[in-house]
Design a protein around this motif. Structure first.
Motif, PDB file in Angstrom:
ATOM      1  N   THR A  39      -6.497 -10.874  -2.835  1.00 32.31           N
ATOM      2  CA  THR A  39      -6.689  -9.682  -2.360  1.00 32.31           C
ATOM      3  C   THR A  39      -7.640  -9.298  -1.468  1.00 32.31           C
ATOM      4  O   THR A  39      -8.207 -10.117  -0.878  1.00 32.31           O
ATOM      5  N   LYS A  40      -7.956  -7.968  -0.812  1.00 31.28           N
ATOM      6  CA  LYS A  40      -8.817  -7.948   0.151  1.00 31.28           C
ATOM      7  C   LYS A  40     -10.347  -8.287  -0.079  1.00 31.28           C
ATOM      8  O   LYS A  40     -10.998  -8.555   0.748  1.00 31.28           O
ATOM      9  N   ASP A  41     -10.676  -8.214  -1.405  1.00 32.14           N
ATOM     10  CA  ASP A  41     -12.033  -8.447  -1.909  1.00 32.14           C
ATOM     11  C   ASP A  41     -12.118  -9.875  -2.249  1.00 32.14           C
ATOM     12  O   ASP A  41     -13.217 -10.468  -2.659  1.00 32.14           O
ATOM     13  N   GLY A  42     -10.898 -10.924  -2.025  1.00 30.89           N
ATOM     14  CA  GLY A  42     -10.926 -12.339  -2.521  1.00 30.89           C
ATOM     15  C   GLY A  42     -10.941 -12.904  -0.813  1.00 30.89           C
ATOM     16  O   GLY A  42     -11.693 -12.669  -0.052  1.00 30.89           O
ATOM     17  N   TYR A  43      -9.904 -13.836  -0.928  1.00 31.80           N
ATOM     18  CA  TYR A  43     -10.128 -14.759   0.158  1.00 31.80           C
ATOM     19  C   TYR A  43      -8.908 -13.987   1.370  1.00 31.80           C
ATOM     20  O   TYR A  43      -8.893 -14.465   2.452  1.00 31.80           O
ATOM     21  N   GLY A  44      -8.838 -12.645   0.932  1.00 32.02           N
ATOM     22  CA  GLY A  44      -7.805 -12.014   1.839  1.00 32.02           C
ATOM     23  C   GLY A  44      -6.444 -11.961   1.565  1.00 32.02           C
ATOM     24  O   GLY A  44      -5.883 -12.854   0.701  1.00 32.02           O
ATOM     25  N   ARG A  45      -5.761 -10.943   1.789  1.00 33.63           N
ATOM     26  CA  ARG A  45      -4.251 -10.785   1.514  1.00 33.63           C
ATOM     27  C   ARG A  45      -3.570 -11.890   2.346  1.00 33.63           C
ATOM     28  O   ARG A  45      -4.075 -12.449   3.217  1.00 33.63           O
ATOM     29  N   VAL A  46      -2.341 -12.160   1.693  1.00 30.89           N
ATOM     30  CA  VAL A  46      -1.432 -13.264   2.550  1.00 30.89           C
ATOM     31  C   VAL A  46      -0.850 -12.618   3.716  1.00 30.89           C
ATOM     32  O   VAL A  46      -0.017 -11.668   3.509  1.00 30.89           O
ATOM     33  N   PRO A  47      -0.998 -12.828   4.974  1.00 28.47           N
ATOM     34  CA  PRO A  47      -0.403 -12.035   6.188  1.00 28.47           C
ATOM     35  C   PRO A  47       1.057 -12.527   6.257  1.00 28.47           C
ATOM     36  O   PRO A  47       1.302 -13.852   6.265  1.00 28.47           O
ATOM     37  N   ILE A  48       1.931 -11.546   6.421  1.00 26.33           N
ATOM     38  CA  ILE A  48       3.240 -11.718   6.711  1.00 26.33           C
ATOM     39  C   ILE A  48       3.676 -10.844   7.662  1.00 26.33           C
ATOM     40  O   ILE A  48       3.027  -9.621   7.818  1.00 26.33           O
ATOM     41  N   GLU A  49       4.640 -11.165   8.751  1.00 24.67           N
ATOM     42  CA  GLU A  49       5.012 -10.634   9.902  1.00 24.67           C
ATOM     43  C   GLU A  49       6.082  -9.497   9.359  1.00 24.67           C
ATOM     44  O   GLU A  49       7.022 -10.281   8.939  1.00 24.67           O
ATOM     45  N   GLN A  50       6.285  -8.307   9.675  1.00 26.47           N
ATOM     46  CA  GLN A  50       7.145  -7.536   9.461  1.00 26.47           C
ATOM     47  C   GLN A  50       8.758  -8.279   9.880  1.00 26.47           C
ATOM     48  O   GLN A  50       8.693  -8.686  11.039  1.00 26.47           O
TER      49      GLN A  50
END
Length: 365
Positions: free
Chosen positions: A247-258
Motif C-alpha cells: 500500500t502507499k504506506d508500505g513498500y508502495g503500491r504495485v505499479p501497472i501501466e494502463q
C-alpha cells in the motif's frame, strides 16, 4: 527484478479496536494515519525484538520468466530454510520461518515433463528441523519424507513435473501449522507443454495467517500461539508476511501501466482459512480455478474461493487508471487484520468506460 521502494511504514491499529480500526473499514489506505498521530516507539521502548532483516515480504513482481522451451529440461534448484526475526508492522516483531528468507518462498517455474533436482539446506544456526512438500510431486509427502532435515543438514530429491498447474509447496514437519503460518510456503508453476497465454505482467502473492500471543497492533515481540491457532483466530492476516505491505504506506503500491493484461498468482498457505479472493474495481477476466491451467478459464468472475493449500491464477485487464485493491472479501481481515495489497494503474482517464466526474472537466465529449 528490482524490489519495490522500501519506504517507511506507519503503524496501524496502535490502539486495537479504536479509531484506527474504524478508519480501515471500506478498505482505505489512510488507516495508518488515523491509527496514531505519534511516532512509533523504538524497539527497546516497545519491547519488540531486534530484527535480522529489513523485510520478509517478497516482491510480488519477482516472478520467473515464462517457459520458452519446447523440450524437457532438467532444473537444478537449491533452497535454504531461513529462520529470521522481522516486523509484521512497525513496532511489532515476529520470528518467521522461510524458504530463502522471504514470504512466500520463491516461485519455481518449469514445463510439464521437465525434471527438477531440488536440494534443501537447513543452516546450522537454525532452531528447528524443516522439509518441503511439493503438491506437484508424485511421491511420499510430496517429497517431505525424503527432505526432512535437522539444522546443519541438506537433502536432495529428483522429480518429474508430470502434471501441469499452479501448485503450492510448504513445510510439512509434524507442527506444520506453525511453520506454514510463520511463512514456509510458496508456489511451483508447471506450465502446460504449449505454455500459457502471453500477458504483459505477472504478479505473485502469498496469503497466510499469523497466530500470536498478543493483540493485533500491540507493539512488542509477538510469539507463536498454539491456542490462537487451535481456535483459528489469527492476530494478523497478510499478503507476503507483512501487514499492508503493498500500500502507499508500505513498500508502495504495485505499479501497472494502463492497458496491461496482468496475471496474478495467489498462493494460500493458510494454514487454516479460505480466501474469498477479489479485486476491488475490477474482475477476474480469466480465472484458472484451483490452479487448473488446462481447462478453459472461467470468465468475468467477481470473487473466487482459494482454499488453503491452493495456488489460483487469474488475469485482469486495466482499461482505466487508479487503484485496484486486492483483498480477501472476508472484509474484517482487510479492515482489521492487515490483508490488503494495491495495484496502481497509471494512465489517462477513459470516460467512455468510467467517468469519476461526469459534470466536471473529466467528462463530456
Amino acid at each position: 527484478m528490482a524490489l519495490l521502494p522500501n519506504i517507511e511504514r506507519r503503524s496501524f491499529l496502535k490502539v486495537a479496536g479504536l479509531g484506527g480500526a474504524a478508519a480501515l473499514a471500506g478498505c482505505t489506505e489512510d488507516s495508518a494515519n488515523a491509527a496514531s498521530t505519534t511516532a512509533a516507539q523504538t524497539s527497546d521502548e516497545s519491547g519488540a525484538a531486534s530484527v535480522d532483516v529489513d523485510r520478509v515480504a517478497a516482491d510480488p513482481t519477482d516472478v520467473p520468466d515464462p517457459v520458452d522451451w519446447n523440450q524437457p529440461r532438467t532444473h537444478d534448484i537449491t533452497m535454504e530454510t531461513k529462520e529470521v526475526t522481522a516486523e509484521i508492522e512497525p513496532g511489532v516483531t515476529f520470528d518467521y520461518m522461510t524458504f530463502d528468507g522471504r514470504v512466500p518462498g520463491p516461485m519455481v517455474r518449469v514445463r510439464r515433463g521437465d525434471t527438477v533436482n531440488l536440494t534443501l539446506q537447513n543452516p546450522e544456526d537454525s532452531d528447528m528441523p524443516h522439509n518441503i512438500d511439493f503438491h506437484a510431486v508424485y511421491g511420499p509427502g510430496g517429497g517431505a519424507n525424503a527432505t526432512t532435515i535437522a539444522p546443519g543438514e541438506e537433502a536432495t530429491i529428483e522429480f518429474k513435473a508430470t502434471y501441469p498447474g499452479s501448485h503450492i509447496y510448504h513445510c510439512a514437519v509434524p507442527n506444520m501449522d506453525q511453520h506454514i503460518s510463520a511463512g514456509m510456503f510458496g508456489a511451483i508453476l508447471v506450465e502446460p507443454k504449449d505454455g500459457l497465454p502471453e500477458v504483459d505482467k505477472e504478479l505473485y502473492f502469498g496469503q497466510h495467517e499469523l497466530y500470536t500471543d498478543k493483540e493485533t497492533g500491540e507493539e512488542g515481540h509477538h510469539k507463536w500461539s498454539v491456542e490462537a491457532a487451535k481456535s483459528e483466530d489469527p492476530t494478523y492476516m497478510a499478503f507476503n508476511g507483512e501487514a499492508y505491505a503493498f500500500t502507499k504506506d508500505g513498500y508502495g503500491r504495485v505499479p501497472i501501466e494502463q492497458g496491461e493484461t496482468v496475471r496474478v498468482f495467489l498462493s494460500n498457505g493458510g494454514p487454516n482459512l479460505s480466501s474469498s479472493w477479489h479485486a476491488i474495481g475490477n474482475v477476474w477476466d480469466r480465472l484458472y480455478r484451483d490452479g487448473d491451467l488446462v481447462s478453459d478459464p472461467a470468465r468475468f468472475v467477481e470473487t473466487t474461493p482459494v482454499e488453503p493449500g491452493t495456488v489460483t491464477a487469474a488475469e485482469i485487464e486495466t482499461p482505466v487508471p487508479g487503484p485496484i485493491k486486492i483483498v480477501d472479501h472476508s472484509l474484517t481481515r482487510v479492515a482489521r487484520k492487515g490483508l490488503l495489497g494495491v495495484l496502481d494503474v497509471q494512465g489517462e482517464q477513459n470516460p467512455e468506460i468510467y467517468d469519476p466526474d461526469p459534470d466536471g472537466d473529466s467528462g463530456g465529449e
